[in-house]
Motif scaffolding. Structure first.
Motif: not given
Length: 320
Positions: A9-18
């Motif tokens: 989801d958005a939280d998991g993807i963006i956590a790794l993205l950062q």
């Protein structure tokens, strides 16, 4: 070998993205649809391997986590879901925060001292932490147009994660992550007419229009329940539709039921935004349920248990 394990989801993807914008490393990506959370068991780590785990419940992955640690691998674990008892192990670095007003990407944002803060705000919007995200927008002195853009992008990334299987999604979460990794800022995504933003925007609106045409099957002072048909569109929209309903009526709980075609429902439950508690407790009483205080779900609720589920939700929030 480096493993990056993350919720789709958005939280998991963006956590790794950062993390990978700050520290690019080659890694094997392990992810899936949003409800595919037993991810740590999918790897066979060895000594000298490093495993990053983001936005999946430690309680649901404890067997896999113990196996990885026993192999001698090091683990960096960040999450905001139920953790259970966190193992004490020299190879485990855990950052777990169960506060209902945080998410994994915001925990990462703190660890990185706000290096990619706009992405963290986007994740907060995607995880339906609207008040928190609005607060962060104001502190960052963003204007109304920028605020709206981050909110829409977060919602669309989250929307892409919902489905019973990868084929229901518009993008495999790993592919969406890799596509977004090209953009240091979320505003760069929106500025690029060829980015995933525009495909997701069009598809989201089509699926949402179908959901908004449905009337509630149950309505009380404390709960509204909506039943969606067995279709890919329903599975894609169920979570963000639940978030939309929660924001539309913050004093009520909301449950979105999606028919699975086998006499069971996939359930997305949202606690009232003005009383963000109890969702995980309620869903955890059913065999395939779990989640967090403000938002939880059940993967396969038998039709015969639907009345019991509705009664439990009604009773909990009438008394809360």
């Amino acid at each position: 070998m480096n493993y990056d394990i993350f919720n789709g989801d958005a939280d998991g993807i963006i956590a790794l993205l950062q993390l990978r914008l700050a520290n690019p490393i080659p890694s094997r990506l392990i992810t899936g649809v949003k409800r595919d959370i037993n991810l740590v068991e999918k790897i066979e780590a060895e000594t000298q391997d490093h495993v990053t785990v983001l936005d999946v419940s430690m309680a649901k992955n404890i067997k896999g986590l113990d196996a990885v640690l026993n192999k001698g691998a090091t683990v960096f674990y960040v999450d905001h879901h139920q953790s259970g008892d966190i193992p004490t192990h020299e190879n485990l670095e855990a950052h777990i925060d169960l506060d209902a007003n945080t998410c994994t990407a915001l925990i990462i944002d703190n660890l990185l001292d706000g290096q990619f803060h706009l992405w963290a705000i986007t994740a907060a919007y995607g995880d339906n932490l609207i008040a928190k995200a609005d607060e962060l927008v104001d502190k960052a002195s963003l204007n109304t147009e920028q605020k709206s853009a981050l909110k829409e992008l977060g919602t669309l990334i989250n929307y892409n994660g919902y489905g019973a299987k990868i084929e229901d999604l518009h993008f495999h979460p790993a592919e969406l992550y890799k596509a977004l990794l090209a953009y240091p800022s979320p505003f760069d995504v929106i500025a690029d007419n060829e980015s995933p933003f525009y495909k997701l925007q069009k598809s989201y609106q089509e699926d949402m229009d179908k959901a908004l045409a449905i009337i509630p099957m149950h309505k009380s002072d404390s709960l509204r329940v909506f039943e969606l048909p067995n279709s890919a569109a329903s599975r894609r929209i169920s979570g963000v539709y639940g978030n939309w309903l929660a924001n539309d009526n913050p004093n009520s709980a909301h449950a979105v039921l999606t028919q699975n075609g086998d006499n069971t429902y996939t359930v997305s439950l949202r606690a009232p935004l003005n009383n963000k508690q109890g969702a995980s407790e309620i869903c955890g009483q059913f065999a395939t349920g779990g989640g967090r205080e403000a938002a939880a779900g059940i993967n396969a609720l038998p039709n015969t248990e639907l009345a019991d589920f509705i009664n439990k939700v009604d009773d909990y929030y009438l008394q809360a």
